[in-house]
Each structure stands twice: as structure tokens, then as C-alpha cells.
Design a protein around this motif. Structure first.
Motif, PDB file in Angstrom:
ATOM      1  N   VAL A 175       0.892  -1.165   0.000  1.00 43.32           N
ATOM      2  CA  VAL A 175       0.000   0.000   0.000  1.00 43.32           C
ATOM      3  C   VAL A 175       0.927   1.209   0.000  1.00 43.32           C
ATOM      4  O   VAL A 175       1.642   1.436   0.974  1.00 43.32           O
ATOM      5  N   PRO A 176       0.929   1.984  -1.100  1.00 43.55           N
ATOM      6  CA  PRO A 176       1.869   3.111  -1.164  1.00 43.55           C
ATOM      7  C   PRO A 176       1.439   4.276  -0.270  1.00 43.55           C
ATOM      8  O   PRO A 176       0.258   4.458   0.032  1.00 43.55           O
ATOM      9  N   GLN A 177       2.423   5.060   0.117  1.00 47.85           N
ATOM     10  CA  GLN A 177       2.181   6.236   0.946  1.00 47.85           C
ATOM     11  C   GLN A 177       1.153   7.160   0.302  1.00 47.85           C
ATOM     12  O   GLN A 177       0.314   7.735   0.993  1.00 47.85           O
ATOM     13  N   ALA A 178       1.197   7.276  -1.021  1.00 52.14           N
ATOM     14  CA  ALA A 178       0.270   8.178  -1.729  1.00 52.14           C
ATOM     15  C   ALA A 178      -1.191   7.801  -1.484  1.00 52.14           C
ATOM     16  O   ALA A 178      -2.060   8.673  -1.439  1.00 52.14           O
ATOM     17  N   VAL A 179      -1.472   6.512  -1.312  1.00 51.78           N
ATOM     18  CA  VAL A 179      -2.848   6.075  -1.032  1.00 51.78           C
ATOM     19  C   VAL A 179      -3.261   6.554   0.354  1.00 51.78           C
ATOM     20  O   VAL A 179      -4.380   7.038   0.556  1.00 51.78           O
ATOM     21  N   LEU A 180      -2.348   6.430   1.300  1.00 51.79           N
ATOM     22  CA  LEU A 180      -2.665   6.815   2.683  1.00 51.79           C
ATOM     23  C   LEU A 180      -2.827   8.320   2.844  1.00 51.79           C
ATOM     24  O   LEU A 180      -3.575   8.772   3.713  1.00 51.79           O
ATOM     25  N   THR A 181      -2.125   9.093   2.019  1.00 55.10           N
ATOM     26  CA  THR A 181      -2.205  10.552   2.124  1.00 55.10           C
ATOM     27  C   THR A 181      -3.214  11.159   1.162  1.00 55.10           C
ATOM     28  O   THR A 181      -3.390  12.380   1.168  1.00 55.10           O
ATOM     29  N   SER A 182      -3.895  10.318   0.380  1.00 54.92           N
ATOM     30  CA  SER A 182      -4.952  10.818  -0.505  1.00 54.92           C
ATOM     31  C   SER A 182      -6.126  11.285   0.352  1.00 54.92           C
ATOM     32  O   SER A 182      -6.242  10.894   1.528  1.00 54.92           O
ATOM     33  N   PRO A 183      -7.012  12.104  -0.194  1.00 51.08           N
ATOM     34  CA  PRO A 183      -8.182  12.533   0.595  1.00 51.08           C
ATOM     35  C   PRO A 183      -8.989  11.351   1.138  1.00 51.08           C
ATOM     36  O   PRO A 183      -9.419  11.367   2.294  1.00 51.08           O
ATOM     37  N   GLU A 184      -9.159  10.313   0.328  1.00 48.81           N
ATOM     38  CA  GLU A 184      -9.919   9.138   0.775  1.00 48.81           C
ATOM     39  C   GLU A 184      -9.170   8.395   1.879  1.00 48.81           C
ATOM     40  O   GLU A 184      -9.780   7.942   2.848  1.00 48.81           O
ATOM     41  N   GLY A 185      -7.866   8.253   1.714  1.00 50.25           N
ATOM     42  CA  GLY A 185      -7.061   7.579   2.730  1.00 50.25           C
ATOM     43  C   GLY A 185      -7.066   8.338   4.041  1.00 50.25           C
ATOM     44  O   GLY A 185      -7.159   7.738   5.125  1.00 50.25           O
ATOM     45  N   MET A 186      -6.949   9.656   3.946  1.00 49.83           N
ATOM     46  CA  MET A 186      -6.972  10.484   5.151  1.00 49.83           C
ATOM     47  C   MET A 186      -8.333  10.421   5.836  1.00 49.83           C
ATOM     48  O   MET A 186      -8.417  10.384   7.064  1.00 49.83           O
ATOM     49  N   GLN A 187      -9.410  10.398   5.037  1.00 56.53           N
ATOM     50  CA  GLN A 187     -10.756  10.325   5.615  1.00 56.53           C
ATOM     51  C   GLN A 187     -10.961   8.999   6.342  1.00 56.53           C
ATOM     52  O   GLN A 187     -11.509   8.962   7.448  1.00 56.53           O
ATOM     53  N   PHE A 188     -10.498   7.898   5.740  1.00 54.21           N
ATOM     54  CA  PHE A 188     -10.614   6.592   6.389  1.00 54.21           C
ATOM     55  C   PHE A 188      -9.823   6.584   7.701  1.00 54.21           C
ATOM     56  O   PHE A 188     -10.312   6.112   8.730  1.00 54.21           O
ATOM     57  N   ALA A 189      -8.610   7.132   7.667  1.00 57.14           N
ATOM     58  CA  ALA A 189      -7.787   7.190   8.879  1.00 57.14           C
ATOM     59  C   ALA A 189      -8.475   8.037   9.953  1.00 57.14           C
ATOM     60  O   ALA A 189      -8.514   7.656  11.129  1.00 57.14           O
ATOM     61  N   TRP A 190      -9.000   9.164   9.548  1.00 55.74           N
ATOM     62  CA  TRP A 190      -9.671  10.049  10.513  1.00 55.74           C
ATOM     63  C   TRP A 190     -10.901   9.374  11.117  1.00 55.74           C
ATOM     64  O   TRP A 190     -11.112   9.420  12.328  1.00 55.74           O
ATOM     65  N   ASN A 191     -11.702   8.718  10.280  1.00 56.66           N
ATOM     66  CA  ASN A 191     -12.900   8.038  10.773  1.00 56.66           C
ATOM     67  C   ASN A 191     -12.535   6.888  11.715  1.00 56.66           C
ATOM     68  O   ASN A 191     -13.218   6.671  12.719  1.00 56.66           O
ATOM     69  N   THR A 192     -11.468   6.171  11.392  1.00 54.95           N
ATOM     70  CA  THR A 192     -11.007   5.083  12.257  1.00 54.95           C
ATOM     71  C   THR A 192     -10.542   5.644  13.598  1.00 54.95           C
ATOM     72  O   THR A 192     -10.867   5.108  14.665  1.00 54.95           O
ATOM     73  N   TYR A 193      -9.794   6.730  13.541  1.00 52.62           N
ATOM     74  CA  TYR A 193      -9.320   7.389  14.763  1.00 52.62           C
ATOM     75  C   TYR A 193     -10.509   7.862  15.607  1.00 52.62           C
ATOM     76  O   TYR A 193     -10.545   7.652  16.829  1.00 52.62           O
ATOM     77  N   ALA A 194     -11.485   8.476  14.971  1.00 52.67           N
ATOM     78  CA  ALA A 194     -12.671   8.958  15.697  1.00 52.67           C
ATOM     79  C   ALA A 194     -13.420   7.794  16.330  1.00 52.67           C
ATOM     80  O   ALA A 194     -13.911   7.903  17.467  1.00 52.67           O
TER      81      ALA A 194
END
Length: 150
Positions: free
Chosen positions: A115-134
Motif C-alpha cells: 500500500v503506497p504512501q500516496a494512497v494513505l495521504t490521498s483525501p480518501e485515505g486520510m478520511q478513512f484514517a480520521w474516521n477510524t481514529y474517531a
């Protein structure tokens, strides 16, 4: 078996069940309405950064706002993911092919996928991370409200 308070155990299990179901719903919504696709994605992601997570020095080095760079991610094979999830390798292979087709994973020759860094820093990747964190913060707040320390 250690002494434990059965009432506390039940309260924790209810809160954990609620957390897990919210996470399955979030993962399903994020990954093409297929929670198993999300599980395979997360298994690949975790395997890619396991050497970092297992090394306290590397964990601190890559604890910043940016996910670890692709150069330190370790490719993982479908076989390793299948073994870690205890599901058939062919099933994992199909899910990995979907992730590659969706540009969520890159193949690294015969070494496996990343899973490349670019996927994790994409808007969708960031939203998934934020929702998981929340979702995790919500679980922690529930436990605090119940006056439960783990």
C-alpha cells in the motif's frame, strides 16, 4: 485465570462490540461495500509496516504526521496474508487483484504488494484514517464514561 470482575468484562465487551461493528460498517463503506476487501487491505498495510512497528527506534522515527515512505515498506505476498487471516490464498489473491485494480496497492515484482504512501495521504485515505481514529476515540470515551481502566 486471573481474578476479574464479570460486570466489568461485560461492559467492556459491549463497548468493544459496538466499536467493531462501527469499524466493519466504516470499512465496508470505504471499500466498495465489501468489508473483506477492507480487511485484506488493512492486513497488507499492517504487514508492509510491521518491521517499523516492531522496532521502537523506527516507530519513533516514523511517528510523524506522514506515513512511512514507500522505501521502508516491506512487500507482502498473498500467501502471507492468507496465513495471517486464515483464509484461502486464492480468495486473498482475488482481493489483492481488486486492490491493485483500484490503485490501492502496487505490485513489487514477485515480492508481493505494498500500500503506497500516496494512497494513505490521498483525501480518501486520510478520511478513512480520521474516521477510524474517531471511532477508536469513541470507544475510549465510552470506557472512561463507564469508569473502566484497562
Amino acid at each position: 485465570m486471573e481474578d476479574f470482575d464479570l460486570n466489568k468484562v461485560r461492559l467492556v465487551l459491549r463497548a468493544a462490540g459496538d466499536y467493531m461493528l462501527r469499524q466493519v460498517e466504516l470499512t465496508s463503506r470505504t471499500f466498495d461495500n465489501d468489508p473483506m476487501l477492507g480487511v485484506v487491505y488493512l492486513a497488507v498495510l499492517q504487514a508492509n509496516v510491521r518491521p517499523i512497528a516492531d522496532d521502537p527506534r523506527l516507530s519513533k522515527t516514523y511517528a510523524g504526521a506522514e506515513p512511512p515512505p514507500d522505501s521502508v515498506r516491506v512487500p507482502v505476498t498473498a500467501r502471507a496474508i492468507a496465513e495471517s487471516l486464515n483464509i484461502p490464498r486464492e480468495t486473498v489473491r482475488r482481493y489483492i487483484n481488486r486492490l491493485v485494480d483500484m490503485n490501492l496497492c502496487n505490485r513489487d515484482g514477485r515480492k508481493g504488494v505494498v500500500v503506497p504512501q500516496a494512497v494513505l495521504t490521498s483525501p480518501e485515505g486520510m478520511q478513512f484514517a480520521w474516521n477510524t481514529y474517531a471511532n477508536l476515540r469513541r470507544l475510549m470515551a465510552q470506557l472512561r464514561e463507564l469508569e473502566i481502566e484497562l
